[in-house]
Design a protein around this motif. Structure first.
Motif, PDB file in Angstrom:
ATOM      1  N   VAL A 180     -13.231  29.997  34.570  1.00 40.74           N
ATOM      2  CA  VAL A 180     -13.447  30.554  35.914  1.00 40.74           C
ATOM      3  C   VAL A 180     -12.635  31.832  36.088  1.00 40.74           C
ATOM      4  CG1 VAL A 180     -13.170  30.123  38.386  1.00 40.74           C
ATOM      5  CG2 VAL A 180     -13.918  28.265  36.874  1.00 40.74           C
ATOM      6  N   GLN A 181     -11.372  31.786  35.662  1.00 40.33           N
ATOM      7  CA  GLN A 181     -10.488  32.947  35.826  1.00 40.33           C
ATOM      8  C   GLN A 181     -10.874  34.095  34.903  1.00 40.33           C
ATOM      9  OE1 GLN A 181      -8.109  33.128  38.168  1.00 40.33           O
ATOM     10  NE2 GLN A 181      -8.713  31.089  38.840  1.00 40.33           N
ATOM     11  N   ALA A 182     -11.291  33.740  33.698  1.00 40.10           N
ATOM     12  CA  ALA A 182     -11.530  34.787  32.693  1.00 40.10           C
ATOM     13  C   ALA A 182     -12.880  35.474  32.868  1.00 40.10           C
ATOM     14  CB  ALA A 182     -11.445  34.177  31.288  1.00 40.10           C
ATOM     15  N   LEU A 183     -13.838  34.789  33.453  1.00 34.50           N
ATOM     16  CA  LEU A 183     -15.214  35.296  33.452  1.00 34.50           C
ATOM     17  C   LEU A 183     -15.354  36.713  34.032  1.00 34.50           C
ATOM     18  CD1 LEU A 183     -18.030  34.374  32.518  1.00 34.50           C
ATOM     19  CD2 LEU A 183     -18.491  33.758  34.888  1.00 34.50           C
ATOM     20  N   PRO A 184     -14.799  37.009  35.228  1.00 34.08           N
ATOM     21  CA  PRO A 184     -14.972  38.370  35.755  1.00 34.08           C
ATOM     22  C   PRO A 184     -14.411  39.444  34.822  1.00 34.08           C
ATOM     23  CG  PRO A 184     -14.016  36.917  37.419  1.00 34.08           C
ATOM     24  CD  PRO A 184     -14.002  36.165  36.132  1.00 34.08           C
ATOM     25  N   ILE A 185     -13.273  39.152  34.187  1.00 31.86           N
ATOM     26  CA  ILE A 185     -12.674  40.129  33.261  1.00 31.86           C
ATOM     27  C   ILE A 185     -13.583  40.333  32.060  1.00 31.86           C
ATOM     28  CG2 ILE A 185     -10.677  40.592  31.798  1.00 31.86           C
ATOM     29  CD1 ILE A 185      -9.066  38.697  33.678  1.00 31.86           C
ATOM     30  N   LEU A 186     -14.086  39.211  31.528  1.00 25.02           N
ATOM     31  CA  LEU A 186     -14.927  39.298  30.332  1.00 25.02           C
ATOM     32  C   LEU A 186     -16.237  40.005  30.633  1.00 25.02           C
ATOM     33  CD1 LEU A 186     -14.300  35.698  28.916  1.00 25.02           C
ATOM     34  CD2 LEU A 186     -13.259  37.851  28.181  1.00 25.02           C
ATOM     35  N   VAL A 187     -16.803  39.720  31.812  1.00 28.41           N
ATOM     36  CA  VAL A 187     -18.080  40.345  32.169  1.00 28.41           C
ATOM     37  C   VAL A 187     -17.902  41.858  32.323  1.00 28.41           C
ATOM     38  CG1 VAL A 187     -19.787  40.571  34.026  1.00 28.41           C
ATOM     39  CG2 VAL A 187     -19.155  38.312  33.178  1.00 28.41           C
ATOM     40  N   LEU A 188     -16.807  42.275  32.958  1.00 25.70           N
ATOM     41  CA  LEU A 188     -16.561  43.722  33.092  1.00 25.70           C
ATOM     42  C   LEU A 188     -16.407  44.373  31.721  1.00 25.70           C
ATOM     43  CD1 LEU A 188     -14.201  44.109  36.156  1.00 25.70           C
ATOM     44  CD2 LEU A 188     -16.333  45.338  35.743  1.00 25.70           C
ATOM     45  N   ALA A 189     -15.685  43.684  30.830  1.00 28.18           N
ATOM     46  CA  ALA A 189     -15.506  44.225  29.478  1.00 28.18           C
ATOM     47  C   ALA A 189     -16.865  44.336  28.782  1.00 28.18           C
ATOM     48  CB  ALA A 189     -14.562  43.331  28.675  1.00 28.18           C
TER      49      ALA A 189
END
Lengths: 207, 319
Positions: B149-158
């Motif tokens: 849940v926490q990592a998803l926004p960062i990974l999607v932006l990357a």
């Protein structure tokens, strides 16, 4: 009470702290700046003064506003390492040796010394108690000390006794280990060192 | 030129010494760690790649990240990118600590050393430039689903920073997370599949996804459209930039700043990632009415341009 290993980084400053002072620390201990400042006061008179110098506000100034009390602080900053959250997730571990080396060499600007020692800490705040160090890196207890949390500090008081110092090593600005004094040894161990296991709560059977 | 104004007061010699100190720590880590552990009684963990233990690799990467931050602040973009390249090489091979995946993904997206793909199955990185790292991790391997849940926004932006052509693939894949049937060529146990879909759904509702309007994406968790209006994204960006301004102001006010020893991250990696993604997706027109919130934010925008200028081309890694 807990016994905590720590490292202490001290930069080499000619006329203030050099090989001679580093070697002397193994037989006399590492003094706080308070003790250096009031070094001329007789022991009987200085002991009560030293105890009165310890307080919450003095510790606060030592950790958060060091420049204002650098000459006379009764506390001694030790490095124990620290874990901090990483903004991109997970945690960073800042090892104690990196912080100690950083302070010892002033960020790679000078030579300096790293000592290994142990101290007694309490899981409760004790800024005014002479013989117990304060684990200011623990924000569960010391909530005002968040600014320099990354330094992973344990604050000892007045003097690190020489029997609690195991060794000292010297590093140049390029982080190469160099010998201390005329003996040419890279690790100066303290022959008077007392291992903390002597006072731990692990008891052997009688035999 | 990308120069953090708050860093202009740093003494050049102190700055160079600081960079050298961090570099020496990295190069001599093994030796220094051993020398200054003299007397320790517990057994050291088994050594792995390059003689480093799993415990030490993120610590070395932290040193490299700090060195990169300092370089970026003083317009040494190439040197900073080289530090990030090295951080990827240290962290990546045989990665076991999944908590470093978001950090790896951001660095990979900035340096273009590895592509980042996100799907309903997991995250994949593919090496480029004959370098970088390659790995695939299913979401379940990240441990508790809260990490996902926490990592998803960062990974999607990357992942989105790799350009428009990958975006529909990404979102159609993530869209499955909302559907009843998560089609997958890697079958998972029903219970695990449900947990992953729930975690991805929760991750997709992060406020950070509001910023996607600036990337030309009109996204709701069920749909993906080419967007022509940034909508609320401008407010999100402004809030992030204001937060960054405040962080720099706070740090420059303490005694360690002048010693080039900042006590926290100087670069807001998410903010930088957003601006790099905007440049790669060629949606800078959305910034026309969004001036930087201050001089630190202006620096981040300039740095993003420098980085894209140096590592700009999209490498198609799918053959």
């Amino acid at each position: 009470m807990l016994i905590h290993w720590c490292l202490k980084g001290i930069p080499e400053i000619p006329g203030w702290f050099s090989d001679q002072e580093a070697m002397r620390a193994l037989s006399e201990g590492i003094p706080s700046n308070w003790l250096r400042y009031y070094g001329g006061v007789p022991l009987a008179a200085s002991l009560p003064l030293a105890q009165r110098a310890l307080s919450w506000s003095a510790l606060d100034n030592h950790v958060n506003n060091y420049a204002s009390v650098a000459q006379t602080t009764p506390y001694i900053s030790l490095s124990a390492g620290v874990v901090v959250p990483r903004t991109l997730g997970g945690v960073s571990v800042r090892p104690a040796w990196r912080t100690a080396l950083d302070f010892a060499t002033r960020g790679g600007s000078s030579s300096g010394f790293v000592f290994r020692c142990w101290t007694i800490v309490s899981p409760k705040p004790s800024p005014s108690l002479l013989h117990v160090a304060d684990e200011v890196r623990d924000l569960n207890i010391f909530r005002r000390f968040w600014i320099f949390h990354v330094e992973g500090e344990i604050a000892a008081k007045i003097l690190i006794p020489f029997r609690q110092i195991e060794w000292v090593q010297k590093y140049n600005p390029q982080l190469q280990r160099v010998s201390i004094g005329p003996g040419g040894k890279l690790v100066e161990t303290n022959r008077d060192f007392e291992h903390p296991r002597k006072i731990s709560n692990l008891i052997e059977v009688l035999s | 030129v990308s120069l953090l104004p708050a860093a202009e007061s740093w003494n050049s010699e102190t700055f160079e010494n600081r960079r050298r100190f961090l570099s020496n720590c990295v190069v001599e880590w093994d030796r220094l760690s051993a020398e200054l552990s003299y007397g320790r009684e517990e057994e050291e963990p088994a050594r792995e790649i390059s003689g480093l233990s799993e415990r030490e690799r993120p610590q070395i990467a932290d040193c490299l990240t700090e060195a990169a931050e300092l370089a970026f602040c003083r317009n040494l973009t190439s040197a900073g990118l080289a530090n990030l390249d090295e951080a990827i090489r240290v962290l990546g091979p045989g990665l076991k600590d999944n908590s470093t995946i978001p950090q790896l993904a951001v660095f990979a997206a900035l340096t273009r050393l590895s592509s980042v793909e996100v799907s309903v199955q997991g995250i994949r990185m593919l090496g480029s430039r004959n370098a970088g790292i390659e790995f695939y991790s299913q979401w379940l391997e990240m441990g508790a689903m809260d990490h996902v849940v926490q990592a998803l926004p960062i990974l999607v932006l990357a992942a989105l920073s790799w350009g428009e052509k990958f975006a529909p693939i990404l979102f159609s894949s993530l869209g499955e997370a909302k559907g009843e049937s998560a089609s997958s060529d890697r079958p998972q146990r029903e219970g695990d599949g449900f947990a992953v879909r729930a975690a991805l759904s929760a991750g997709l509702s992060s406020p950070l996804f509001d910023v996607l309007g600036l990337l030309g994406i009109d996204f709701t968790p069920r749909t993906y459209l080419r967007g022509e209006r940034p909508g609320a994204a401008g407010h999100v960006l402004f809030a992030m930039e204001r937060g960054y301004e405040a962080r720099i102001e706070l740090m420059r006010g303490d005694s360690h700043w002048q010693q080039v020893r900042p006590r926290a991250e100087i670069i807001d990696w998410m903010l930088l990632m957003i601006h790099v993604a905007i440049l790669h997706r060629q949606t800078t027109r959305f910034l026309d009415d969004l001036p930087p919130a201050g001089e630190a934010s202006e620096f981040i925008r300039s740095l993003a341009q420098e980085i894209v200028g140096q590592r700009g081309e999209i490498v198609d890694l799918r053959g």
